[in-house]
Design a protein around this motif. Structure first.
Motif, PDB file in Angstrom:
ATOM      1  N   LYS A   1      -1.790   8.342   6.589  1.00 33.36           N
ATOM      2  CA  LYS A   1      -2.215   7.786   7.873  1.00 33.36           C
ATOM      3  C   LYS A   1      -1.338   6.604   8.254  1.00 33.36           C
ATOM      4  O   LYS A   1      -0.907   6.466   9.406  1.00 33.36           O
ATOM      5  N   LEU A   2      -1.051   5.738   7.281  1.00 29.80           N
ATOM      6  CA  LEU A   2      -0.201   4.583   7.541  1.00 29.80           C
ATOM      7  C   LEU A   2       1.198   5.002   7.966  1.00 29.80           C
ATOM      8  O   LEU A   2       1.773   4.444   8.910  1.00 29.80           O
ATOM      9  N   TYR A   3       1.764   5.966   7.256  1.00 34.57           N
ATOM     10  CA  TYR A   3       3.095   6.444   7.631  1.00 34.57           C
ATOM     11  C   TYR A   3       3.068   7.004   9.055  1.00 34.57           C
ATOM     12  O   TYR A   3       3.973   6.746   9.859  1.00 34.57           O
ATOM     13  N   GLY A   4       2.042   7.780   9.365  1.00 37.01           N
ATOM     14  CA  GLY A   4       1.936   8.350  10.705  1.00 37.01           C
ATOM     15  C   GLY A   4       1.830   7.288  11.769  1.00 37.01           C
ATOM     16  O   GLY A   4       2.370   7.414  12.869  1.00 37.01           O
ATOM     17  N   TYR A   5       1.135   6.185  11.440  1.00 41.83           N
ATOM     18  CA  TYR A   5       0.974   5.088  12.389  1.00 41.83           C
ATOM     19  C   TYR A   5       2.260   4.282  12.536  1.00 41.83           C
ATOM     20  O   TYR A   5       2.691   3.969  13.640  1.00 41.83           O
TER      21      TYR A   5
ATOM     22  N   ALA B   1      -3.360  15.656   2.818  1.00 39.12           N
ATOM     23  CA  ALA B   1      -2.631  14.428   3.132  1.00 39.12           C
ATOM     24  C   ALA B   1      -1.485  14.705   4.091  1.00 39.12           C
ATOM     25  O   ALA B   1      -1.255  13.950   5.044  1.00 39.12           O
ATOM     26  N   ALA B   2      -0.760  15.798   3.853  1.00 41.70           N
ATOM     27  CA  ALA B   2       0.374  16.127   4.722  1.00 41.70           C
ATOM     28  C   ALA B   2      -0.097  16.454   6.137  1.00 41.70           C
ATOM     29  O   ALA B   2       0.506  16.021   7.121  1.00 41.70           O
ATOM     30  N   ARG B   3      -1.163  17.209   6.237  1.00 45.07           N
ATOM     31  CA  ARG B   3      -1.687  17.540   7.570  1.00 45.07           C
ATOM     32  C   ARG B   3      -2.208  16.294   8.270  1.00 45.07           C
ATOM     33  O   ARG B   3      -2.082  16.151   9.494  1.00 45.07           O
TER      34      ARG B   3
ATOM     35  N   LEU C   1      -6.211   7.945  -1.756  1.00 46.74           N
ATOM     36  CA  LEU C   1      -5.077   7.038  -1.561  1.00 46.74           C
ATOM     37  C   LEU C   1      -3.961   7.742  -0.802  1.00 46.74           C
ATOM     38  O   LEU C   1      -3.364   7.171   0.117  1.00 46.74           O
ATOM     39  N   GLN C   2      -3.674   8.974  -1.165  1.00 46.74           N
ATOM     40  CA  GLN C   2      -2.617   9.722  -0.486  1.00 46.74           C
ATOM     41  C   GLN C   2      -2.932   9.904   0.990  1.00 46.74           C
ATOM     42  O   GLN C   2      -2.034   9.868   1.843  1.00 46.74           O
TER      43      GLN C   2
ATOM     44  N   LEU D   1       0.820  -1.207   0.000  1.00 45.22           N
ATOM     45  CA  LEU D   1       0.000   0.000   0.000  1.00 45.22           C
ATOM     46  C   LEU D   1       0.856   1.260   0.000  1.00 45.22           C
ATOM     47  O   LEU D   1       0.498   2.272  -0.608  1.00 45.22           O
ATOM     48  N   LEU D   2       2.011   1.200   0.669  1.00 44.66           N
ATOM     49  CA  LEU D   2       2.890   2.366   0.721  1.00 44.66           C
ATOM     50  C   LEU D   2       3.802   2.467  -0.494  1.00 44.66           C
ATOM     51  O   LEU D   2       4.423   3.511  -0.718  1.00 44.66           O
ATOM     52  N   THR D   3       3.878   1.400  -1.277  1.00 50.85           N
ATOM     53  CA  THR D   3       4.784   1.380  -2.415  1.00 50.85           C
ATOM     54  C   THR D   3       4.114   1.772  -3.726  1.00 50.85           C
ATOM     55  O   THR D   3       4.761   2.304  -4.623  1.00 50.85           O
TER      56      THR D   3
END
Length: 469
Positions: A259-263, A281-283, A253-254, A93-95
């Motif tokens: 959210k995943l990166y933040g988690y 997305a950044a916020r 998607l972004q 999902l992140l790739t």
């Protein structure tokens, strides 16, 4: 009071072919570990399901019958198991570079479902374990980032020593068949198949396979030049090769990637999503990163700003509730959770469990009825989980109904895979509840499901489950 993530230890005959994320740097805290987690998040499930709905419909599959589970693993992989269940690794999902690539993967996996392909070695899987895994993954309530038993990630410990190289592998024939089926579903949906092409090219076929850990998608989905060439040929003649998905789909998607990166890696997310970037997305990524770090002072204004921008987004109110609940403000969490439930409508199942959690954290018998109402509604849908039943037992305890406490505890034990406990509590519920009542009837069903489970033992077939927060 902050509570630890629920980790349910499971030893089962199941294989996961793992690898380091070689297609991009994975979040630092998401490196290969000795356990794997099934993550559940209402918003992520909603977005992926909404994106994939046309594909499921084109395949003649009921979209609501497909269960999508997210495995917390940095490898680039996806697979189907146990029928209409699609497992996506966080690494995948992140790739993916865009929503077209993600839909290409989902279309391919849907091809496996419609083709009735069985994972090689499925006969070795303990069906009870798979059911438990799927139930756990779908049932954990609340936001992906909250990190507690009520609103966080379900941790399913899968023993690495039980890994079987070919367990998730499909044959080349099945892969080619799934490709063609997936391409046809994309075409019928008016979605460009170029995403499948670029994703396969991204993985490549020239690199040598080092070992099971590094093989990833190429091991479980045999990747050949013939497959890529066949997909390329389809793209060349497709009417929709140059079609573009709506900007809102890419934005969705972004958001779930942020959210995943933040988690997974709060520090890395704060470096990735700079304070100078005003995008939603950044916020979102920064808000979840601060949330994971327990920095309420910086998370709160970001969440409030997002709500002000999207006042009809239920998942922002859910996030607000998670933030309050995780910082010991259960009373304050109730209002945003109620708002989220109202806005999410029929998809509010897991949010209802979070609302019940916030209500019960107040230890006030006066809110037990509202908590039970939400839990009962959630239990009729996809939100069933061990945690839901644990909360249900707590609510019935507040109402001093020992029979229903026993029944709910039996359901919890069954969801955890603890068959001896489930049997013992079901028998107790039968003794305490009125004969013929719904709880009494269900307790009989549970007792029948547990078979000859003995106290102190585990599930049949070598599966053991246990562990509590």
């Amino acid at each position: 009071m902050r509570k630890p993530s629920r980790l349910v230890s499971v030893v089962a005959i199941m294989s996961m072919c793992l690898m380091s994320l070689v297609w991009g740097a994975p979040p630092a805290s998401a490196q290969r570990r000795a356990d794997m987690q099934v993550l559940s998040d209402a918003e992520t499930d909603h977005i992926i399901r909404k994106m994939a709905r046309p594909i499921f419909q084109a395949a003649g599959v009921d979209p609501d019958s497909v269960q999508i589970l997210l495995i917390n693993d940095p490898s680039v992989n996806a697979f189907v198991a146990g029928g209409q269940n699609i497992f996506l690794h966080t690494g995948l999902l992140l790739t993916v570079d865009n929503a077209e690539q993600l839909l290409g993967v989902i279309a391919h996996e849907t091809g496996h479902i419609s083709g009735g392909h069985l994972v090689r070695g499925t006969e070795a899987m303990d069906n009870a374990f798979l059911s438990s895994l799927i139930g756990i993954g779908l049932g954990i309530v609340g936001g992906i980032a909250s990190g507690n038993a009520g609103a966080g990630a379900a941790g399913v410990m899968l023993g690495q020593h039980l890994a079987e190289r070919n367990f998730l592998s499909f044959s080349r024939t099945q892969e080619a068949s799934a490709d063609q089926a997936g391409l046809s579903y994309l075409e019928q949906s008016g979605i460009s198949s170029r995403g499948m092409e670029t994703f396969l090219e991204k993985l490549g076929v020239g690199e040598p396979l080092l070992n099971d850990r590094d093989a990833g998608y190429r091991l479980t989905h045999p990747l050949t030049r013939e497959r890529i060439d066949a997909v390329k040929a389809f793209v060349a003649r497709s009417r929709y090769s140059d079609a573009r998905l709506p900007a809102a789909t890419e934005a969705d998607l972004q958001r779930i990637q942020a959210k995943l990166y933040g988690y997974l890696d709060p520090r890395g997310a704060l470096q990735r999503y700079k304070a100078s970037d005003p995008s939603a997305a950044a916020r979102y990524g920064r808000a979840y990163a601060y949330f994971r770090q327990g920095d309420v002072r910086q998370a709160t204004p970001l969440v409030d700003g997002l709500i002000a921008q999207e006042p009809r987004n239920p998942y922002l109110y859910e996030m607000k509730g998670d933030l309050m609940l995780q910082t010991g403000r259960a009373v304050d969490a109730v209002a945003p959770y109620r708002k989220a439930v109202d806005l999410a409508g029929s998809e509010a199942g897991s949010i209802r469990v979070s609302l019940a959690h916030a209500l019960l954290e107040q230890h006030d018998p006066g809110v037990a009825d509202e908590a039970l109402k939400n839990l009962q509604i959630a239990a009729k849908g996809k939100a069933q989980s061990a945690f839901l039943w644990r909360l249900t037992a707590q609510a019935w305890s507040m109402k001093k109904n020992d029979g229903m406490v026993a029944y709910a505890t039996a359901e919890e034990a069954l969801a955890r895979g603890d068959l001896p406990m489930a049997k013992a509590q079901a028998e107790r519920a039968e003794r305490l509840l009125p004969a013929g009542s719904p709880g009494w009837i269900r307790a009989q069903d549970i007792r029948g499901q547990t078979g000859g489970a003995q106290a102190g033992g585990g599930q049949a077939g070598g599966t053991q489950a246990g562990g509590r927060p």
